[in-house]
Motif scaffolding. Structure first.
Motif, PDB file in Angstrom:
ATOM      1  N   ASP A  40       0.808  -1.222   0.000  1.00 18.22           N
ATOM      2  CA  ASP A  40       0.000   0.000   0.000  1.00 18.22           C
ATOM      3  C   ASP A  40       0.844   1.277   0.000  1.00 18.22           C
ATOM      4  O   ASP A  40       0.803   2.073   0.950  1.00 18.22           O
ATOM      5  N   ALA A  97      -0.960  -4.107  -3.245  1.00 17.63           N
ATOM      6  CA  ALA A  97      -2.010  -3.215  -2.760  1.00 17.63           C
ATOM      7  C   ALA A  97      -3.160  -4.048  -2.209  1.00 17.63           C
ATOM      8  O   ALA A  97      -3.557  -5.053  -2.812  1.00 17.63           O
ATOM      9  N   HIS A 131      -3.731   4.391  -1.311  1.00 11.13           N
ATOM     10  CA  HIS A 131      -2.982   3.148  -1.140  1.00 11.13           C
ATOM     11  C   HIS A 131      -2.123   2.793  -2.344  1.00 11.13           C
ATOM     12  O   HIS A 131      -1.368   1.820  -2.292  1.00 11.13           O
ATOM     13  N   GLY A 172      -5.284  -3.590   5.350  1.00 11.35           N
ATOM     14  CA  GLY A 172      -5.779  -2.533   4.473  1.00 11.35           C
ATOM     15  C   GLY A 172      -6.867  -1.716   5.144  1.00 11.35           C
ATOM     16  O   GLY A 172      -6.733  -1.305   6.304  1.00 11.35           O
ATOM     17  N   GLY A 194      -4.505  -0.230   7.381  1.00  6.63           N
ATOM     18  CA  GLY A 194      -4.167   0.801   6.418  1.00  6.63           C
ATOM     19  C   GLY A 194      -4.180   2.204   6.992  1.00  6.63           C
ATOM     20  O   GLY A 194      -3.625   3.131   6.391  1.00  6.63           O
TER      21      GLY A 194
END
Length: 212
Positions: free
Chosen positions: A29, A52, A59, A145, A186
């Motif tokens: 990311d 990703a 990201h 994420g 994330g």
């Protein structure tokens, strides 16, 4: 495995993770401030891939330039292709730098794991934040994420978002992992699966607290 967390300077405050084993590196990311991300990578390290968890702009901002610099593949689920194709427009809308749109070199839509040098990456498909959202499990550490945060969850009000699907991904997939599993999200600080089972108000209030 050494883990470096790089927090973007944008309003999104997104976490980029740089993982290193025996001078082999993978990047998860990659957000903004390309040169700052590069500064964390030793000149003698081999960057194996850029991964990703999903295709939202915060990201993948630096993904294309990193793949070009290190001659490495970009890894994403093609279920997020529509989001990826809108990357330039998203950057313009949010007034963020546009450094190019990466091309998916390795499509993980139908993959459950992938080997990258000394890294074995388990792919957990966790749609809900986006259609193609995934989490990566590496050495029993989860890179979640925008699926699961510290006492929060990813937003579902953007195109491709689905709250019921997101909660199902968390409860039926992520919460099946051992409680001691460390979670690197994330955004925000690290947490664990056990902590989120007990204290995540969004999951508990929206879906109840049974994880059997």
């Amino acid at each position: 495995m050494r883990i470096i967390r790089h927090v973007s300077e944008s309003v999104f405050q997104e976490n980029t993770y740089i993982l290193e084993k025996k001078n082999q590196v993978i990047i998860i990311d990659p957000g903004d401030v390309l040169e700052s991300i590069i500064s964390h990578i030793s000149f003698d390290s081999k960057v194996l891939a850029v991964l990703a968890t999903h295709a939202h702009l915060d990201h993948i901002t630096s993904a294309k330039e990193l793949c070009k610099k290190y001659n490495c593949p970009f890894i994403l689920s093609s279920a997020d292709k529509a989001v990826l194709d809108a990357h330039e427009q998203s950057c313009e809308y949010f007034r963020q730098p546009y450094l190019g749109t990466p091309i998916i070199n390795i499509d993980i839509l139908s993959k459950n794991d992938i080997s990258l040098g000394d890294f074995t990456v388990q792919i957990l498909h966790t749609p809900g934040h986006t259609l193609g959202g995934v989490c990566y499990l590496i050495d029993n550490i989860l890179f979640s994420g925008d699926t699961l945060f510290h006492r929060s969850i990813g937003r579902t009000d953007l195109p491709g978002g689905d709250q019921s699907q997101l909660l199902n991904s968390i409860k039926k997939i992520l919460f099946k992992l051992p409680d001691e599993t460390k979670v690197y999200p994330g955004h925000m600080d690290a947490t664990s699966i056990g902590e989120e089972k007990k204290f995540n108000p969004y999951v508990n209030l929206l879906e109840g607290s049974s994880y059997g």
